[in-house]
Design an enzyme around this catalytic site. Structure first.
Site, PDB file in Angstrom:
ATOM      1  N   LYS A 143       2.348  -3.914   7.596  1.00 31.25           N
ATOM      2  CA  LYS A 143       2.512  -3.783   5.803  1.00 31.25           C
ATOM      3  C   LYS A 143       4.068  -3.706   5.667  1.00 31.25           C
ATOM      4  O   LYS A 143       4.749  -3.648   4.614  1.00 31.25           O
ATOM      5  CB  LYS A 143       1.932  -2.610   4.912  1.00 31.25           C
TER       6      LYS A 143
ATOM      7  N   TYR B 293      -0.766  -0.928  11.090  1.00 33.88           N
ATOM      8  CA  TYR B 293      -2.205  -1.175   9.594  1.00 33.88           C
ATOM      9  C   TYR B 293      -0.636  -1.680   8.925  1.00 33.88           C
ATOM     10  O   TYR B 293       0.105  -2.003   8.332  1.00 33.88           O
ATOM     11  CB  TYR B 293      -3.061  -0.737   8.602  1.00 33.88           C
TER      12      TYR B 293
ATOM     13  N   THR C 259       0.789  -0.806  -0.209  1.00 38.71           N
ATOM     14  CA  THR C 259       0.401   0.117  -0.234  1.00 38.71           C
ATOM     15  C   THR C 259       0.916   1.121  -0.313  1.00 38.71           C
ATOM     16  O   THR C 259       2.013   0.652   0.200  1.00 38.71           O
ATOM     17  CB  THR C 259      -0.939  -0.337   1.400  1.00 38.71           C
ATOM     18  N   ASP C 260       0.525   2.296  -0.628  1.00 37.72           N
ATOM     19  CA  ASP C 260       1.177   3.502  -0.527  1.00 37.72           C
ATOM     20  C   ASP C 260       1.291   4.410   1.540  1.00 37.72           C
ATOM     21  O   ASP C 260       1.550   4.902   1.242  1.00 37.72           O
ATOM     22  CB  ASP C 260       0.373   4.776  -1.212  1.00 37.72           C
ATOM     23  N   GLU C 261       0.297   3.351   2.092  1.00 39.43           N
ATOM     24  CA  GLU C 261       0.431   4.307   3.876  1.00 39.43           C
ATOM     25  C   GLU C 261       1.917   3.294   4.485  1.00 39.43           C
ATOM     26  O   GLU C 261       2.404   4.399   5.150  1.00 39.43           O
ATOM     27  CB  GLU C 261      -1.109   3.012   4.211  1.00 39.43           C
TER      28      GLU C 261
HETATM   29  P1  NAD Z   1      -9.640  -7.201   2.487  1.00 42.19           P
HETATM   30  O1  NAD Z   1      -9.757  -6.651   3.671  1.00 42.19           O
HETATM   31  O2  NAD Z   1     -10.930  -6.637   1.538  1.00 42.19           O
HETATM   32  O3  NAD Z   1      -9.312  -8.919   1.976  1.00 42.19           O
HETATM   33  C1  NAD Z   1      -8.135  -9.374   2.623  1.00 42.19           C
HETATM   34  C2  NAD Z   1      -8.297 -10.938   2.234  1.00 42.19           C
HETATM   35  O4  NAD Z   1      -7.763 -11.585   3.127  1.00 42.19           O
HETATM   36  C3  NAD Z   1      -9.765 -11.409   2.768  1.00 42.19           C
HETATM   37  O5  NAD Z   1     -10.133 -12.280   2.090  1.00 42.19           O
HETATM   38  C4  NAD Z   1      -8.896 -11.977   4.319  1.00 42.19           C
HETATM   39  O6  NAD Z   1      -9.534 -13.387   4.635  1.00 42.19           O
HETATM   40  C5  NAD Z   1      -7.897 -12.730   3.693  1.00 42.19           C
HETATM   41  N1  NAD Z   1      -7.578 -12.829   4.949  1.00 42.19           N
HETATM   42  C6  NAD Z   1      -7.017 -11.940   6.390  1.00 42.19           C
HETATM   43  N2  NAD Z   1      -5.526 -12.589   7.106  1.00 42.19           N
HETATM   44  C7  NAD Z   1      -5.543 -14.298   6.349  1.00 42.19           C
HETATM   45  C8  NAD Z   1      -4.862 -15.133   6.694  1.00 42.19           C
HETATM   46  N3  NAD Z   1      -4.486 -15.231   8.251  1.00 42.19           N
HETATM   47  N4  NAD Z   1      -4.856 -16.074   6.196  1.00 42.19           N
HETATM   48  C9  NAD Z   1      -5.099 -16.251   4.754  1.00 42.19           C
HETATM   49  N5  NAD Z   1      -6.163 -15.290   4.277  1.00 42.19           N
HETATM   50  C10 NAD Z   1      -6.095 -13.825   5.143  1.00 42.19           C
HETATM   51  O7  NAD Z   1      -8.434  -6.532   1.618  1.00 42.19           O
HETATM   52  P2  NAD Z   1      -8.250  -5.648   0.168  1.00 42.19           P
HETATM   53  O8  NAD Z   1      -8.784  -4.174   0.406  1.00 42.19           O
HETATM   54  O9  NAD Z   1      -8.796  -6.604  -0.607  1.00 42.19           O
HETATM   55  O10 NAD Z   1      -6.925  -5.652  -0.175  1.00 42.19           O
HETATM   56  C11 NAD Z   1      -5.697  -6.591  -0.328  1.00 42.19           C
HETATM   57  C12 NAD Z   1      -5.012  -6.262   0.079  1.00 42.19           C
HETATM   58  O11 NAD Z   1      -3.791  -5.323  -1.251  1.00 42.19           O
HETATM   59  C13 NAD Z   1      -3.916  -6.283   1.077  1.00 42.19           C
HETATM   60  O12 NAD Z   1      -2.812  -6.486   1.483  1.00 42.19           O
HETATM   61  C14 NAD Z   1      -3.723  -4.436   1.218  1.00 42.19           C
HETATM   62  O13 NAD Z   1      -2.646  -4.571   2.300  1.00 42.19           O
HETATM   63  C15 NAD Z   1      -3.312  -4.258   0.094  1.00 42.19           C
HETATM   64  N6  NAD Z   1      -3.989  -2.907  -0.434  1.00 42.19           N
HETATM   65  C16 NAD Z   1      -5.147  -2.072  -0.453  1.00 42.19           C
HETATM   66  C17 NAD Z   1      -5.805  -1.238  -1.278  1.00 42.19           C
HETATM   67  C18 NAD Z   1      -7.411  -0.709  -0.560  1.00 42.19           C
HETATM   68  O14 NAD Z   1      -7.262  -0.097  -0.862  1.00 42.19           O
HETATM   69  N7  NAD Z   1      -8.240  -1.707  -0.109  1.00 42.19           N
HETATM   70  C19 NAD Z   1      -4.540  -0.146  -1.124  1.00 42.19           C
HETATM   71  C20 NAD Z   1      -4.045  -0.654  -1.328  1.00 42.19           C
HETATM   72  C21 NAD Z   1      -3.004  -1.863  -1.030  1.00 42.19           C
HETATM   73  P1  TYD Z   2     -10.153   4.179   4.665  1.00 38.31           P
HETATM   74  O1  TYD Z   2     -12.010   3.734   2.948  1.00 38.31           O
HETATM   75  O2  TYD Z   2     -10.733   3.776   5.322  1.00 38.31           O
HETATM   76  O3  TYD Z   2      -9.207   3.642   3.767  1.00 38.31           O
HETATM   77  P2  TYD Z   2      -8.097   4.261   4.418  1.00 38.31           P
HETATM   78  O4  TYD Z   2      -7.468   5.199   5.945  1.00 38.31           O
HETATM   79  O5  TYD Z   2      -6.968   2.960   3.854  1.00 38.31           O
HETATM   80  O6  TYD Z   2      -7.479   5.741   3.424  1.00 38.31           O
HETATM   81  O7  TYD Z   2     -11.215   5.556   4.573  1.00 38.31           O
HETATM   82  C1  TYD Z   2     -10.348   6.644   3.807  1.00 38.31           C
HETATM   83  C2  TYD Z   2     -10.786   7.850   4.397  1.00 38.31           C
HETATM   84  O8  TYD Z   2     -12.079   7.992   4.567  1.00 38.31           O
HETATM   85  C3  TYD Z   2      -9.849   7.815   6.075  1.00 38.31           C
HETATM   86  O9  TYD Z   2      -9.608   9.296   5.066  1.00 38.31           O
HETATM   87  C4  TYD Z   2     -10.087   7.945   7.018  1.00 38.31           C
HETATM   88  C5  TYD Z   2     -12.241   8.603   6.066  1.00 38.31           C
HETATM   89  N1  TYD Z   2     -13.310   8.102   6.812  1.00 38.31           N
HETATM   90  C6  TYD Z   2     -14.471   8.714   6.655  1.00 38.31           C
HETATM   91  O10 TYD Z   2     -14.315   9.574   7.543  1.00 38.31           O
HETATM   92  N2  TYD Z   2     -15.093   7.809   7.499  1.00 38.31           N
HETATM   93  C7  TYD Z   2     -15.710   6.828   7.829  1.00 38.31           C
HETATM   94  O11 TYD Z   2     -16.564   6.124   8.464  1.00 38.31           O
HETATM   95  C8  TYD Z   2     -14.647   5.743   7.498  1.00 38.31           C
HETATM   96  C9  TYD Z   2     -14.491   4.507   7.302  1.00 38.31           C
HETATM   97  C10 TYD Z   2     -13.096   6.273   6.584  1.00 38.31           C
END
Ligand code: NAD
Ligand code: TYD
Length: 358
Positions: free
Chosen positions: A168, A164, A138-140
């Protein structure tokens, strides 16, 4: 060319889009979805492809080293696309141990399993194919930018703030260490905020669409001034496909939408689009906006410079944000049974129905 690929976290939001793309696009590959099915894992996300001959699902915890080792060995796996993680910042603030366990130790367990099988074979499959460990991050991990603070580039020092992002960041370091120490062919990508169908409704966009639908308050953290860069999830999956096949070993690529939005502006646009699609007068639900206590350590701004990926591999987002957001809102409104199944917990019964027990 044939390949046997493990995709971890394939029942989650981004993972399910990656699994679908690979299963549909590469009938000659065997795709093994390895997922523990935590609260975030939902096999209904993959209902349309679950009977395909090139797809299988294994319910397993990535922290279980013995199981990871046999999965890699017994299936002659030559590629791992690792998405499984705990992914929600607010949960990480309440429960950091779970994040360290899955994101750090789980990644290490997968790396070690892959190393045990691949290293004796010179990091190549029996067919001579170079193995690949692709870690999705992630960019975070880069920390927070000032409003006029430029963009995250791949060479920026890590400065994570939340449990988090700290977990990562640690997993990214382990992946790079396996390349530098043992020669494992790795690649890491750092992506901005994703949005689109099948996202668990604890994250901003699906939570707010569902709340607007039910006319519930929309809890905006702080003053709503934090900025995020949003990318449509299918464009992320396209980038993963490209980088898995064409990315250079040991490289890092940033992936982003070049699409920054202040939270409050995004929420107002979301209300406008959702109201229009629900047939309500535009802006009718503006009064649902409720400013609440800010998230602890809330990063001010994330913004990705994805020019390396565009320059070197020719990737760019295919959808503009207004188009992607409308498509997304439409999907949640047309799939209310999916949303209701997730919010009621009924989605958890699906695995039992399909495979026996959860
Ligand atoms: P998500 O929370 O929707 O899904 C995570 C999945 O991982 C779930 O299906 C869960 O059951 C599985 N999981 C969790 N713990 C596990 C374990 N111990 N063993 C096996 N499976 C397990 O997450 P997402 O939003 O789809 O993110 C997927 C990946 O992309 C993550 O690595 C996250 O850090 C990265 N990412 C997410 C975003 C975003 O905006 N959602 C952005 C950049 C990177
Ligand atoms: P989120 O979807 O949790 O992603 P991330 O924290 O990984 O960026 O949140 C996106 C942005 O929205 C973040 O700045 C937090 C804000 N946010 C709210 O203001 N209210 C909410 O209920 C949630 C879930 C997020």
């Amino acid at each position: 060319m044939k390949r046997n690929i493990i995709i971890t976290g394939g029942a989650g939001f981004i993972g399910s889009h990656v699994v679908r793309l690979f299963v549909n696009k590469y009938p000659q590959y065997r795709i093994i979805n390895v997922d523990k099915l935590t609260y975030a894992g939902n096999l209904l996300n993959l209902k349309d492809i679950e009977g395909r001959p090139n797809y299988s699902f294994v319910k397993a915890d990535i922290c279980d080293f013995d199981t990871m080792l046999s999965l890699v060995k017994d299936n002659s796996v030559d590629g791992i696309i690792h998405l499984a993680a705990e992914s929600h910042v607010d949960r990480s603030i309440r429960d950091p141990f779970t994040f360290a366990r899955t994101n750090v130790l789980g990644t290490l367990s997968l790396l070690q399993a892959a190393k045990a099988v691949w290293e004796p074979m010179g990091w190549k499959s029996a067919g001579g194919q170079e193995c690949r460990f692709y870690h999705i991050s992630t960019d975070e991990v880069y920390g927070a930018l000032e409003m006029d603070g430029g963009f995250f580039t791949e060479d920026r020092a890590y400065q994570p703030h939340s449990p988090y992002s700290a977990s990562k960041a640690s997993s990214d370091h382990f992946v790079r260490a396996y390349h530098d120490t043992y020669g494992m062919p790795t690649v890491v990508t750092n992506c901005s905020n994703n949005y689109g169908p099948n996202q668990f409704p604890e994250k901003l966009i699906p939570l707010f669409i569902n709340n607007i639908r039910h006319r519930r308050p929309l809890p905006v953290y702080g003053k709503g001034e934090n900025v995020r860069d949003w990318l449509y999830v299918v464009d992320h999956a396209r980038a993963i496909d490209l980088i898995f096949h064409e990315g250079a070993v040991a490289e890092t690529y940033n992936i982003g939408g070049c699409n920054e939005w202040k939270n409050i502006d995004l929420v107002r646009l979301l209300i406008k689009v959702t109201d229009r699609l629900l047939g309500r007068p535009e802006g009718a639900d503006d009064d649902l906006i409720t400013y609440v206590k800010d998230r602890a350590g809330h990063d001010l701004r994330y913004a990705i410079d994805a020019s390396k990926l565009q320059r070197e591999l020719g990737w760019k987002p295919s959808l503009d944000f207004e188009e992607g957001l409308e498509k997304t809102v439409r999907w949640y409104l047309e799939n209310q049974d999916w949303l209701d199944g997730v919010t009621s917990g009924a989605y958890m019964d699906y695995y039992q129905k399909m495979y026996g027990s959860r």
